[in-house]
Motif scaffolding. Structure first.
Motif, short mmCIF file in Angstrom:
data_model
loop_
_atom_site.label_atom_id
_atom_site.label_comp_id
_atom_site.label_asym_id
_atom_site.label_seq_id
_atom_site.Cartn_x
_atom_site.Cartn_y
_atom_site.Cartn_z
N TYR A 110 0.89 -1.17 0.00
CA TYR A 110 0.11 0.01 0.15
C TYR A 110 0.85 1.26 0.06
CZ TYR A 110 -3.68 -3.35 1.46
OH TYR A 110 -4.67 -4.36 1.60
N GLY A 111 0.48 2.27 -0.66
CA GLY A 111 1.13 3.52 -0.55
C GLY A 111 0.63 4.37 -1.85
N PRO A 112 1.10 5.80 -1.87
CA PRO A 112 0.61 6.52 -2.99
C PRO A 112 1.32 6.29 -4.16
CG PRO A 112 1.97 7.69 -1.50
CD PRO A 112 1.64 6.45 -0.78
N GLY A 113 0.51 5.48 -5.37
CA GLY A 113 1.28 5.30 -6.54
C GLY A 113 1.92 3.95 -6.55
N VAL A 114 1.58 3.26 -5.64
CA VAL A 114 2.11 1.84 -5.61
C VAL A 114 1.68 0.94 -6.74
CG1 VAL A 114 0.17 0.76 -4.16
CG2 VAL A 114 2.49 -0.06 -3.95
N SER A 115 0.29 1.19 -7.14
CA SER A 115 -0.17 0.42 -8.43
C SER A 115 -0.02 1.38 -9.76
CB SER A 115 -1.56 -0.01 -7.94
OG SER A 115 -2.33 -0.27 -9.22
N ASP A 116 -0.51 2.71 -9.45
CA ASP A 116 -0.54 3.78 -10.47
C ASP A 116 0.39 4.70 -10.29
OD1 ASP A 116 -1.92 5.01 -12.52
OD2 ASP A 116 -3.49 5.74 -11.61
N ASP A 117 1.79 4.65 -10.89
CA ASP A 117 2.11 3.48 -11.90
C ASP A 117 3.46 2.95 -11.33
OD1 ASP A 117 2.27 1.64 -13.96
OD2 ASP A 117 3.01 3.18 -15.21
N LYS A 118 4.04 3.21 -10.09
CA LYS A 118 5.04 2.86 -9.90
C LYS A 118 5.63 1.62 -9.65
CE LYS A 118 5.92 7.31 -7.35
NZ LYS A 118 6.08 8.03 -6.16
N GLY A 119 4.62 0.68 -9.38
CA GLY A 119 4.61 -0.77 -9.46
C GLY A 119 5.03 -1.26 -10.92
N GLY A 120 4.09 -0.65 -11.68
CA GLY A 120 4.17 -0.90 -13.19
C GLY A 120 5.61 -0.58 -13.84
N ILE A 353 -0.99 -6.79 -10.82
CA ILE A 353 -2.15 -6.56 -10.27
C ILE A 353 -2.40 -5.72 -9.21
CG2 ILE A 353 -4.30 -7.95 -9.63
CD1 ILE A 353 -3.27 -10.40 -10.88
N GLY A 354 -3.25 -4.56 -9.68
CA GLY A 354 -3.48 -3.79 -8.37
C GLY A 354 -4.76 -3.19 -8.58
N GLY A 355 -5.09 -2.35 -7.57
CA GLY A 355 -6.53 -1.63 -7.50
C GLY A 355 -6.56 -0.45 -6.63
N LEU A 364 -1.39 -3.15 -4.22
CA LEU A 364 -0.70 -3.88 -5.32
C LEU A 364 -0.41 -5.12 -4.59
CD1 LEU A 364 0.99 -3.60 -8.10
CD2 LEU A 364 2.96 -3.70 -6.60
N ASP A 365 -0.57 -6.36 -5.56
CA ASP A 365 -0.65 -7.75 -5.16
C ASP A 365 0.67 -8.24 -5.48
OD1 ASP A 365 -0.89 -10.48 -4.57
OD2 ASP A 365 -2.21 -10.69 -6.31
N LEU A 366 1.40 -8.37 -4.42
CA LEU A 366 2.93 -8.92 -4.51
C LEU A 366 3.15 -10.02 -4.86
CD1 LEU A 366 4.09 -7.03 -1.24
CD2 LEU A 366 4.69 -6.26 -3.50
N ASP A 367 2.08 -11.05 -4.77
CA ASP A 367 2.09 -12.37 -5.28
C ASP A 367 2.07 -12.32 -6.67
OD1 ASP A 367 2.42 -13.51 -2.61
OD2 ASP A 367 0.28 -13.89 -2.29
N SER A 368 1.57 -11.21 -7.37
CA SER A 368 1.28 -11.16 -8.82
C SER A 368 2.69 -10.72 -9.49
CB SER A 368 0.37 -10.35 -9.10
OG SER A 368 0.52 -8.90 -8.81
N VAL A 369 3.61 -10.00 -8.57
CA VAL A 369 4.71 -9.61 -9.27
C VAL A 369 5.60 -10.47 -10.07
CG1 VAL A 369 6.75 -8.30 -8.59
CG2 VAL A 369 5.01 -7.76 -7.64
N VAL A 370 5.94 -11.64 -9.64
CA VAL A 370 6.88 -12.77 -10.43
C VAL A 370 6.29 -13.14 -11.53
CG1 VAL A 370 7.92 -14.96 -10.28
CG2 VAL A 370 8.24 -13.35 -8.43
#
Length: 391
Positions: A110-120, A353-355, A364-370
């Motif tokens: 969790y955190g600002p931008g974790v999914s949109d879009d820093k994780g990407g 995967i995130g939402g 951000l779903d950490l299990d989806s990263v790999v």
């Protein structure tokens, strides 16, 4: 284990560490210092991965700095040109990173931008590193672009994005997958509209007939714009803000409306915009004049043969990895729209995967990263070795 999954798993610890560092930087659109700090971090990781990095400062229409576009490139042994596209700006104000710091709970970050879009963005970099670890460089050129202004319509970056899109064969966009895992294969076009209405002030009790009520004109125009919903399939028109007047005993001499237009198809998008122009130009209250400004118009990214073939290729790669792949259209626009307009074959949603984007609950779903990094790396490799999806 598939080599792609194994190499992606080897990058997981570094991915977590980088995500925590990047999310800790406030980088809302227009927060230039934070955006450049975030770009500095990504630049350092790209250089360590063997990519050549270029920074291009961009500004808005008034010349105000927006930060830098980062473009990192690596040459391969093939001919296909592949672009990975993400963004470093968020929608959050200064201080959000400290008020709502990066955290992990029950397998989600969790955190600002974790999914949109820093994780990407970091998934794109990890995929490059996976291919390097496996010595798979069968593309012609692989480029990673990170923009600082996607959340405000890429007003400074769009010219460069269109140039990059015209130069590339395939654009793989790094917005995170939908919360059900879907990739994105089409997006609505969007236009942000501002309507300024100017009337004439007068005393509301003594001589209201001398006034020209801009608020009344805005109200009538709001109703007329709302009635456009349903005229064309999939077209939505939303008056999201209306400011007018100042005192109850004064006929309002000014009003301002902010309007959101979205459409699936280019023809319907253009028809709706033309009708909005007509309604704004048509006086609805005597003495009130209205002016329309169209901000950062972004055309629809419509599904086409090239995109469908690219989605099919992603499903084939996913099947080989044991990663189910499906795709959908979404009403939100992104840099994918501009890259598609420039002529590239495009597929989006290729981050993990995130939402709950744009909200305090963004995850951000950490299990989806790999699996998603492996999928992206495999898709890059498949595009690099196969026929261009656009042909």
């Amino acid at each position: 284990m598939d080599p792609l999954l194994g190499a992606a798993g080897d990058r997981l610890s570094a991915y977590h560490d980088r995500l925590a560092r990047l999310v800790a930087v406030d980088s809302g659109s227009g927060q230039v210092d934070g955006l450049r700090e975030a770009a500095d971090l990504v630049q350092g990781w790209c250089l360590a991965a063997g990519l050549a990095v270029e920074r291009v400062p961009v500004a808005d229409q008034e010349g105000r700095p927006l930060g830098d576009v980062l473009v990192a490139r690596r040459r391969g042994t093939g001919t296909r040109r592949i672009l990975l596209a993400g963004h470093l700006d968020t929608v959050f104000p200064p201080g959000t990173a400290a008020a709502r710091p990066f955290r992990v709970h029950d397998g989600r970050a969790y955190g600002p931008g974790v999914s949109d879009d820093k994780g990407g963005v970091l998934a794109g970099l990890a995929a490059v590193e996976v291919l390097t670890a496996l010595d798979r460089h069968r593309y012609g050129e692989l480029a990673l672009v990170c923009t600082p202004d996607e959340e405000i319509g890429s007003v400074g970056s769009r010219s460069l994005l269109r140039t990059l899109g015209a130069e590339t064969d395939v654009a793989l966009c790094l917005e995170c997958a939908r919360d059900n895992g879907d990739l994105v294969s089409a997006r609505k076009g969007v236009a942000d509209l501002a309507v300024t209405l100017r009337g004439r002030a007068a005393h509301a009790g003594i001589e209201p007939e001398r006034g020209a009520n801009a608020l009344l004109a805005a109200a009538r125009l709001t109703v007329a714009l709302d009635q456009l919903n349903g005229r064309w399939p999939g077209v939505t028109v939303n008056v999201g803000a209306l400011e007018a007047g100042g005192r109850p005993n004064v006929v309002a001499d000014r009003a301002r409306m902010l309007v959101d237009l979205r459409a699936w198809r280019t023809g319907e998008y253009e028809a709706a915009l033309a009708e909005i122009r007509r309604l704004v130009a048509e006086p609805v209250v005597s003495g009130v004049h209205a002016e329309l400004t169209v901000h950062a118009p972004t055309p629809p990214w419509e599904p086409g043969p090239a995109g469908r073939r690219l989605a099919e290729l992603a499903a084939k790669v996913g099947a080989g990895l044991g990663v189910p792949v499906s795709h959908t259209a979404t009403g939100g626009c992104a840099d994918a729209n501009l890259l598609a307009e420039a002529g590239a074959a495009v597929l989006d949603g290729l981050g993990p995967i995130g939402g709950a984007d744009h909200s305090p609950g963004e995850w951000l779903d950490l299990d989806s990263v790999v699996p998603r990094v492996a999928l992206l790396a495999g898709l890059i490799d498949a595009v690099g070795t196969g026929d261009r999806p656009g042909t």
